[in-house]
Design an enzyme around this catalytic site. Structure first.
Site, PDB file in Angstrom:
ATOM      1  N   TYR A   1       0.644  -1.425   0.082  1.00 39.20           N
ATOM      2  CA  TYR A   1      -0.005   0.028   0.017  1.00 39.20           C
ATOM      3  C   TYR A   1       0.789   1.068  -0.019  1.00 39.20           C
ATOM      4  O   TYR A   1       2.160   1.115  -0.159  1.00 39.20           O
ATOM      5  CB  TYR A   1      -1.116  -0.041   1.084  1.00 39.20           C
ATOM      6  CG  TYR A   1      -1.954  -1.376   0.963  1.00 39.20           C
ATOM      7  CD1 TYR A   1      -2.578  -1.281  -0.070  1.00 39.20           C
ATOM      8  CD2 TYR A   1      -1.886  -2.522   1.859  1.00 39.20           C
ATOM      9  CE1 TYR A   1      -3.744  -2.422  -0.296  1.00 39.20           C
ATOM     10  CE2 TYR A   1      -2.658  -3.348   1.817  1.00 39.20           C
ATOM     11  CZ  TYR A   1      -3.643  -3.599   0.447  1.00 39.20           C
ATOM     12  OH  TYR A   1      -4.261  -4.690   0.170  1.00 39.20           O
TER      13      TYR A   1
ATOM     14  N   GLY B   1      -3.887 -14.140  12.098  1.00 35.34           N
ATOM     15  CA  GLY B   1      -5.207 -13.705  11.406  1.00 35.34           C
ATOM     16  C   GLY B   1      -6.111 -14.717  11.078  1.00 35.34           C
ATOM     17  O   GLY B   1      -7.354 -14.589  11.700  1.00 35.34           O
TER      18      GLY B   1
HETATM   19  C1  8OZ Z   1      -6.741  -8.725   1.873  1.00 33.41           C
HETATM   20  C2  8OZ Z   1      -7.761  -8.158   1.349  1.00 33.41           C
HETATM   21  C3  8OZ Z   1      -7.796  -6.942   1.231  1.00 33.41           C
HETATM   22  C4  8OZ Z   1      -6.790  -5.997   1.723  1.00 33.41           C
HETATM   23  C5  8OZ Z   1      -3.643  -6.133   3.549  1.00 33.41           C
HETATM   24  C6  8OZ Z   1      -5.325  -4.741   4.071  1.00 33.41           C
HETATM   25  O1  8OZ Z   1      -3.130  -6.916   3.050  1.00 33.41           O
HETATM   26  C7  8OZ Z   1      -4.938  -5.503   3.312  1.00 33.41           C
HETATM   27  C8  8OZ Z   1      -5.992  -6.809   2.692  1.00 33.41           C
HETATM   28  C9  8OZ Z   1      -5.939  -8.121   2.775  1.00 33.41           C
HETATM   29  O2  8OZ Z   1      -2.837  -5.548   4.555  1.00 33.41           O
END
Ligand code: 8OZ
Length: 359
Positions: free
Chosen positions: A184, A317
């Site tokens: 991200y 998780g």
């Molecule tokens: C799975 C689906 C959508 C987002 C991450 C926020 O991998 C996520 C995410 C995980 O950190």
């Protein structure tokens, strides 16, 4: 033969917060916020309340702005309605005796024009489209081509993090985790596969870490460092990520976060696509606060990691999706519920609040 897992059940002082055990609920995207307002609601409060015996809950990734959203039905922390929704969650967790941090998120290029205001392009350090998918109104689709941020726009995004962090305090959280992992926005600045900038935010490792440091300092305007953590995924290829020298990058990153006295470094230890080794022990040594390990740990491997000094805390998780009372189950060495993949992302109570606890 039974394994001694007592290491999981000793208390731990993380930053300025006392945790009753070493078991952390990892951040989990579940896509069950309200449509339009993207606020949490009673259903989400119930889900987190069920998991309040974790040493620490870290919420699902939560967008700091409309621009920071990349998937449908993920919650935000930028409007008053969202703050009010999160108040339901923090109150429920606190009433049940738990502790909860919110994970602050900007997806950067992992978004789609249909989720952006006025159908705008998602933003990124560089205009490089990720080979990855997201969930939008019409289903699973490729992310859109991003546009490169102007340097002059970056302070505005840093202010969005500052506002989100201040909102998190109003919402009653115990602390904040900065999402710098999994491809991200912050991670897009950190790793050189996604950052081709030639200004002060790109090129050298020092420059690529600058955005993460600015965001962290913005969060520290409203939170003491003992209540702030940051999550990274140094070699995970998820969301089309790579870096030419992850060891140097993340050791420098850990030193800088250590200098800011953050409570913890949360590490997604997912291995590189080519299986190249990464020394997570050296990474841990470069950081003076607590180390939270994550990536497929079991009851036994988590206890062993803590026992061996490789981690202070372990985040779970998948196991937390299907086992609301994971702490009790680990304590009793009880069987674990299987997680139903079809209900991970979106839906109602099914696969969310209906996993049974031990009686
Ligand atoms: C799975 C689906 C959508 C987002 C991450 C926020 O991998 C996520 C995410 C995980 O950190």
């Amino acid at each position: 033969m039974t394994t001694d897992v007592s290491a999981l059940f000793s208390g731990f002082r993380m930053g300025s917060l006392d945790l009753p055990n070493r078991i952390v609920m990892a951040p989990l995207t579940r896509n069950r916020a309200t449509p339009v307002s993207h606020a949490p609601r009673a259903l989400n409060a119930q889900y987190y309340r069920q998991r309040a015996d974790a040493g620490l809950i870290i919420t699902e990734a939560t967008q700091i702005s409309r621009q920071g959203q990349g998937y449908i039905l993920t919650p935000g922390i930028f409007s008053d309605e969202q703050v009010a929704g999160w108040q339901l969650v923090t109150k429920a967790v606190h009433e049940a005796g738990g502790r909860i941090f919110i994970q602050l998120w900007h997806v950067g290029r992992v978004s789609h024009v249909s989720l952006q205001e006025g159908g705008a392009a998602p933003v990124a350090p560089s205009a490089i489209q990720a080979k990855t998918k997201t969930f939008i109104e019409t289903g699973f689709d490729s992310v859109s081509m991003p546009r490169a941020l102007e340097a002059s726009e970056i302070p505005g995004i840093v202010r969005d993090y500052a506002r989100a962090a201040a909102n998190a305090k109003r919402a009653g959280f115990d602390g904040v985790e900065i999402h710098a992992a999994n491809g991200y926005l912050i991670d897009q600045f950190l790793r050189d596969g996604s950052n081709h900038r030639t200004d002060e935010y790109g090129g050298s490792i020092e420059n690529r870490v600058r955005f993460a440091e600015e965001v962290t300092k913005a969060v520290l305007e409203s939170w003491e460092p003992g209540r702030v953590g940051i999550r990274v995924s140094p070699v995970s290829p998820s969301n089309d990520m790579q870096d030419s020298n992850p060891t140097a990058l993340f050791e420098y990153f850990a030193q800088r976060m250590s200098a800011l006295k953050l409570a913890y470094l949360h590490v997604n230890e997912m291995p590189a696509a080519d299986g190249a080794p990464f020394d997570f022990v050296s990474l841990r040594q470069a950081f003076s606060g607590a180390y939270i390990a994550n990536a497929g740990y079991t009851r036994e491997s988590a206890a062993a990691a803590i026992e061996a000094g490789r981690a202070d805390l372990v985040a779970f998780g998948r196991l937390y999706i299907s086992n609301p009372d994971l702490v009790a189950r680990f304590g009793a060495n009880a069987p674990l519920n299987e997680a139903d993949q079809a209900s991970f992302y979106g839906g109602d109570t099914h696969g969310y609040t209906d996993y049974p606890a031990l009686v």
